[in-house]
Design an enzyme around this catalytic site. Structure first.
Site: not given
Length: 213
Positions: A71-73, A76, A151-152, A169
Site C-alpha cells: 500500500r501507500g503510506g 501504522t 483502504g482506511l 504515518c
C-alpha cells in the site's frame, strides 16, 4: 462517479496477511463486469509498512509482528477495536482519481464525526482524519489493474499504546485518538454500516473533494 450504494460485508476479525493476499487475488481476478464492494474487518495486533516506508519509524515493535505491504503510506498499527474499511472498486470504470478516492474516505469519517458533534478535518499534506491535531483515521491505498484495495483504518475503541512504539504515518510525537475517547459509544459493525452509506454518498458526487485543512 458511482451512482448507487456499494454492497459491503462484515468479515469479523481476520488475520492481516491472509486477508491482504485475498484482496490481491480479488483484484487480479476482476474484469470489466466485476461488482464493486467494501470489506469491513478488524485485525489482531500488527504493524504495517507502506511501499516507501522508512523502517526506522518502527521504534520498538516488541511482540507485535511487522509486515511490509504494497500500500501507500508509512508505518501504522492495526489491532482489535479498530475498524478496517477496504473499498474494492473499479476506479477506472468510475473515472475516479486517487485524490478523489482519498477525499471520499476522509469525508466519510468527517460526516460520521459530525453526527456525534465532533469537528474532524482532513490534511492535504498527511492523508487521514484529525480531531484537534490528534489522528483518528489513517489511509493507505493501492491501485492495480485499474482497481483499488487496502483502504482506511478508523480507531473506534482500542488500546492506543502500540502507537507509541512507532512514529505513526512517519510523524514523531503524533498523538492518536479513538471515538471512545471522544465520547462516542458504538460498535465496529454499527460504524461500518454508517461509513458504507457515507462513502457511497461521497462517491455519488461528481467532483473530487478537497482536504478540509
Amino acid at each position: 462517479m458511482i451512482d448507487s450504494a456499494i454492497p459491503w460485508s462484515w468479515l469479523d476479525r481476520q488475520p492481516y496477511v491472509p486477508l491482504w493476499e485475498r484482496m490481491q487475488q480479488h483484484t487480479d481476478a476482476r474484469n470489466s463486469e466485476s461488482a464493486d464492494e467494501i470489506w469491513f474487518t478488524e485485525h489482531p495486533p500488527v504493524f504495517t509498512l507502506g511501499l516507501a516506508a522508512d523502517p526506522s519509524h518502527v521504534l520498538g515493535a516488541g511482540d507485535i509482528p511487522v509486515v511490509k505491504t504494497d500500500r501507500g503510506g508509512e508505518v501504522t498499527y492495526h489491532g482489535p477495536g479498530q475498524l478496517m474499511m477496504y473499498p474494492l472498486l473499479d476506479v477506472r470504470r468510475a473515472r475516479l482519481g486517487v485524490r478523489a478516492l482519498v477525499c471520499a474516505l476522509e469525508r466519510s469519517v468527517i460526516t460520521l464525526c459530525a453526527r456525534h458533534g465532533i469537528e474532524a478535518v482532513g490534511r492535504r499534506d498527511a492523508p487521514g482524519v484529525y480531531v484537534d491535531g490528534r489522528k483518528l483515521a489513517s489511509i493507505g491505498i493501492r491501485i492495480r489493474r485499474g482497481a483499488s484495495y487496502h483502504g482506511l483504518a478508523l480507531n473506534v475503541d482500542m488500546d492506543l499504546e502500540p502507537f507509541a512504539r512507532i512514529n505513526p504515518c512517519g510523524f514523531s510525537n503524533l498523538e492518536m485518538i479513538d471515538l471512545a475517547r471522544l465520547g462516542v459509544s458504538t460498535t465496529l459493525r454499527e460504524t461500518a454500516s454508517q461509513l458504507a452509506q457515507n462513502f457511497s454518498n461521497e462517491l455519488s458526487r461528481s467532483a473530487p473533494l478537497p482536504a478540509t485543512a
